[in-house]
Design a protein around this motif. Structure first.
Motif, PDB file in Angstrom:
ATOM      1  N   LEU A 107       0.823  -1.209   0.000  1.00 57.05           N
ATOM      2  CA  LEU A 107       0.000   0.000   0.000  1.00 57.05           C
ATOM      3  C   LEU A 107       0.857   1.260   0.000  1.00 57.05           C
ATOM      4  CD1 LEU A 107      -3.035  -0.674   2.387  1.00 57.05           C
ATOM      5  CD2 LEU A 107      -2.872  -0.936  -0.092  1.00 57.05           C
ATOM      6  N   PRO A 147      -7.990  -2.903  -6.332  1.00 56.91           N
ATOM      7  CA  PRO A 147      -6.872  -3.335  -7.192  1.00 56.91           C
ATOM      8  C   PRO A 147      -7.055  -2.952  -8.650  1.00 56.91           C
ATOM      9  CG  PRO A 147      -7.628  -5.130  -5.772  1.00 56.91           C
ATOM     10  CD  PRO A 147      -8.637  -4.037  -5.656  1.00 56.91           C
ATOM     11  N   ASN A 175      -2.062  -0.060  -8.858  1.00 57.93           N
ATOM     12  CA  ASN A 175      -2.751  -0.848  -7.829  1.00 57.93           C
ATOM     13  C   ASN A 175      -2.767  -2.322  -8.194  1.00 57.93           C
ATOM     14  OD1 ASN A 175      -3.359   1.857  -7.333  1.00 57.93           O
ATOM     15  ND2 ASN A 175      -5.383   1.402  -6.536  1.00 57.93           N
ATOM     16  N   PHE A 191      -0.875  -5.242  -6.086  1.00 61.07           N
ATOM     17  CA  PHE A 191      -1.798  -6.181  -5.451  1.00 61.07           C
ATOM     18  C   PHE A 191      -1.616  -7.588  -6.009  1.00 61.07           C
ATOM     19  CE2 PHE A 191      -5.780  -8.492  -5.062  1.00 61.07           C
ATOM     20  CZ  PHE A 191      -6.152  -8.239  -3.754  1.00 61.07           C
ATOM     21  N   MET A 242      -7.192  -3.055   2.431  1.00 59.72           N
ATOM     22  CA  MET A 242      -6.930  -2.129   1.326  1.00 59.72           C
ATOM     23  C   MET A 242      -8.141  -1.245   1.067  1.00 59.72           C
ATOM     24  SD  MET A 242      -5.797  -3.036  -2.596  1.00 59.72           S
ATOM     25  CE  MET A 242      -5.312  -1.746  -3.746  1.00 59.72           C
ATOM     26  N   ILE A 281       1.877   1.856  -3.542  1.00 56.19           N
ATOM     27  CA  ILE A 281       0.683   2.218  -4.324  1.00 56.19           C
ATOM     28  C   ILE A 281       0.315   3.674  -4.065  1.00 56.19           C
ATOM     29  CG2 ILE A 281      -1.813   1.890  -4.469  1.00 56.19           C
ATOM     30  CD1 ILE A 281      -1.328  -1.112  -4.112  1.00 56.19           C
ATOM     31  N   TYR A 282       0.248   4.052  -2.797  1.00 59.56           N
ATOM     32  CA  TYR A 282      -0.123   5.425  -2.457  1.00 59.56           C
ATOM     33  C   TYR A 282       0.896   6.414  -3.031  1.00 59.56           C
ATOM     34  CZ  TYR A 282      -3.639   3.748   0.907  1.00 59.56           C
ATOM     35  OH  TYR A 282      -4.734   3.162   1.495  1.00 59.56           O
ATOM     36  N   PHE A 342      -7.119   4.782  -4.541  1.00 59.80           N
ATOM     37  CA  PHE A 342      -6.367   4.017  -3.552  1.00 59.80           C
ATOM     38  C   PHE A 342      -7.117   2.791  -3.024  1.00 59.80           C
ATOM     39  CE2 PHE A 342      -5.336   8.560  -3.103  1.00 59.80           C
ATOM     40  CZ  PHE A 342      -3.982   8.541  -3.421  1.00 59.80           C
ATOM     41  N   GLY A 344      -8.007   2.547   1.969  1.00 60.78           N
ATOM     42  CA  GLY A 344      -8.149   3.301   0.724  1.00 60.78           C
ATOM     43  C   GLY A 344      -9.318   4.257   0.750  1.00 60.78           C
ATOM     44  N   GLU A 379     -12.383   4.086  -9.393  1.00 61.01           N
ATOM     45  CA  GLU A 379     -12.129   2.812  -8.727  1.00 61.01           C
ATOM     46  C   GLU A 379     -12.746   1.641  -9.503  1.00 61.01           C
ATOM     47  OE1 GLU A 379     -10.216   2.323  -6.223  1.00 61.01           O
ATOM     48  OE2 GLU A 379      -9.905   4.386  -5.525  1.00 61.01           O
ATOM     49  N   ASN A 433       0.762   6.705  -6.972  1.00 59.49           N
ATOM     50  CA  ASN A 433      -0.396   7.467  -7.446  1.00 59.49           C
ATOM     51  C   ASN A 433      -0.277   8.950  -7.101  1.00 59.49           C
ATOM     52  OD1 ASN A 433      -1.896   5.409  -8.718  1.00 59.49           O
ATOM     53  ND2 ASN A 433      -2.684   4.684  -6.769  1.00 59.49           N
TER      54      ASN A 433
END
Length: 414
Positions: A103, A365, A371, A375, A386, A106-107, A362, A390, A321, A110
Motif C-alpha cells: 500500500l 486493485p 494498484n 496487489f 486495502m 501504491i499510495y 487508492f 483506501g 475505482e 499514485n
C-alpha cells in the motif's frame, strides 16, 4: 504529418518509458534495494513508521519523473526484502503488517503523478483537451506553473498517506520492536553500484529537462531527436560497454538481455492484463455514455462552486475505482464543459480537479495499473484492509483536491 506533430510528445514518452524501465533493472541488478534496506534497518535502526514514510516519499518522488508502473517495478524488490525482514524478526506480529508495504508504494506512486504535468496520462489528456477546446486558463498549463501547485499538493498528500497508514495499522505500537537484517554487507554489494546510482541520477535529470523542453520549446522535433539519441546511447552503455567498478578495473556490463525479463513481477503483470481486458470490454459496451448520463443527472446547473468542486471530486474519485480513468475523465470533462461553458478560471479549476481526482485512486486493485501490479504481485495482501484504508485515504484526497487546488492555483496565478 499532422498526426506526427500531434503525437510528438507521446513519442518522447515512449523514450522515457524505455529508459526508465532499463534504469529500474539496473538498480535491481546493482543491488540498490538491498543497500537501502541495509541502510534503513541495519545502520539507522529506523522504526517502521519512519520506514513507511520513506517508502511513500521515494515512490512519490520517482513517479514524479518516471511512469508510475516503472516506479512500482523499481520498488517492489525493496518491498519484498522489507517484508521478509519483518516476517523473520516479528513473526508473532507480522501478519498485521503484510498489507502496509504494497500500500505504501501504491499510495506514493499514485500521489507523485499529480505533481508534474508529465506525471500521469491524465495530466496530458487535460492539456490536449484544453488546447483543442481553447479552455480558459490554457496559458497556465505548462511545466513551471504545474510544479508551483503540484509540489505542495504532493507534499500534503504524502503526509495524509502517512497519517492514514499509521492510523490504519497502529504503527505507534511497533516503535520498540527491533528488526534485524538477515543478510550481510557483502550480499548488498555490487562492484558497479556507485556507477549505477550516478547513471540513474544523470538519466533522470536529463529526461526531466527534456520533458520541460518538450512543453516549452518551439523546437519539439529537435527535443525528440535528442530524447531518441539519449535512449539509444543508454542502451549502448548498459548492454555493450564494459564499465569500471568501485575499486577500479573492468567489472563488466551493467545489463544483459536476461536481466530485462528475469525476476519481473509476472503475477502482477498478468493481473494488470486481466484488468485491461475488463476495461476493453467496458469500452466495447460503450460504458462512457452510461457514465456521462449518470454524471449529468448528478451535477446540476444551479450548484455553487463551493459545492460543485467537492461533488465533481467525489464523483470522479469513486468512479475511477471501477472504470477506466480515461473514460471517467473525458466523460466528466464533457459534462462540466456543458455545465460551466466559458466561465473563466472556475472552469479551469473544475477541469484540474477532475484530472487530479483521476489519480486519487487508492481503494481497489482495479483502480489503476499501479494498484493491480502491486496487489497481484504481493502475496498475503488483505483486500478488506486495502478497501478500508483506501476509503479513508480517498476521502482525505477529495478534501485536499476540492478545497486545496483552487486555493493553490489562485495563489500561483495571483
Amino acid at each position: 504529418m499532422s498526426v506526427f506533430w500531434t503525437n510528438i510528445d507521446k513519442l518522447q514518452l515512449v523514450c522515457i518509458f524505455i529508459s526508465s524501465f532499463l534504469i529500474s533493472r539496473v538498480l535491481i541488478v546493482a543491488k540498490i534495494p538491498e543497500r537501502l534496506v541495509l541502510y534503513l534497518i541495519g545502520k539507522k535502526h529506523l522504526p517502521i513508521s519512519t520506514i513507511i514514510f520513506y517508502v511513500i516519499f521515494a515512490s512519490a518522488l520517482l513517479s514524479f519523473f518516471i511512469p508510475n508502473v516503472i516506479t512500482v517495478l523499481t520498488l517492489l524488490p525493496m518491498i519484498k526484502i522489507l517484508r521478509r525482514m519483518f516476517e523473520e524478526s516479528l513473526p508473532h506480529r507480522y501478519k498485521a503488517l503484510e498489507t502496509i508495504f504494497p500500500l505504501s508504494i501504491i499510495y506514493g506512486a499514485n500521489i507523485g503523478g499529480m505533481g508534474s504535468i508529465t506525471g500521469t496520462p491524465a495530466n496530458g489528456i487535460m492539456v490536449l483537451y484544453a488546447t483543442f477546446y481553447k479552455l480558459p486558463g490554457l496559458e497556465y498549463l505548462n511545466f513551471q506553473y504545474w510544479l508551483l501547485w503540484g509540489v505542495p499538493l504532493v507534499l500534503v498528500f504524502i503526509l495524509a498517506a502517512w497519517f492514514v497508514l499509521s492510523a490504519a495499522f497502529r504503527l505507534w505500537t511497533y516503535q520498540n520492536e527491533l528488526v534485524q537484517v538477515t543478510f550481510s554487507e557483502t550480499q548488498a554489494f555490487h562492484p558497479l553500484q556507485r556507477t549505477a546510482i550516478r547513471l540513474t541520477t544523470l538519466s533522470f535529470l536529463l529526461f526531466v529537462l527534456l520533458s520541460v523542453l518538450m512543453k516549452t520549446s518551439e523546437a519539439k522535433l529537435g527535443v525528440l531527436f535528442i530524447s531518441v539519441f539519449l535512449t539509444l546511447l543508454l542502451i549502448v552503455v548498459l548492454f555493450l560497454i564494459p564499465l569500471r567498478g568501485n575499486h577500479g578495473g573492468t567489472s563488466g556490463r551493467l545489463l544483459t538481455i536476461r536481466d530485462c525479463y528475469s525476476n519481473l513481477p509476472w503475477r502482477g503483470l498478468v493481473f494488470v492484463g486481466v484488468i485491461l481486458v475488463i476495461l476493453g470490454l467496458g469500452a466495447l459496451l460503450n460504458l462512457e455514455e452510461v457514465i456521462m448520463r449518470f454524471f449529468e443527472r448528478m451535477v446540476r446547473v444551479n450548484i455553487p462552486a463551493s459545492l460543485l468542486f467537492p461533488l465533481i471530486a467525489l464523483l470522479t474519485s469513486f468512479s475511477t475505482e471501477l472504470f477506466s480513468n480515461t473514460v471517467v475523465q473525458v466523460a466528466m470533462f464533457t459534462v462540466v464543459a456543458r455545465l460551466l461553458g466559458d466561465s473563466g478560471l472556475i472552469a479551469f479549476h473544475a477541469f484540474l480537479i477532475i484530472t487530479l481526482s483521476c489519480t486519487n485512486a487508492f481503494m481497489t486493485p482495479i483502480a489503476t495499473g499501479v494498484n493491480g501490479l502491486a496487489f497481484g504481485e504481493m502475496k498475503g495482501i488483505s483486500l478488506s484492509t486495502m478497501l478500508i484504508a483506501g476509503l479513508l485515504m480517498k476521502l482525505f484526497g477529495v478534501a485536499i483536491i476540492a478545497f486545496g487546488t483552487p486555493l493553490l492555483v489562485g495563489w500561483v496565478l495571483s
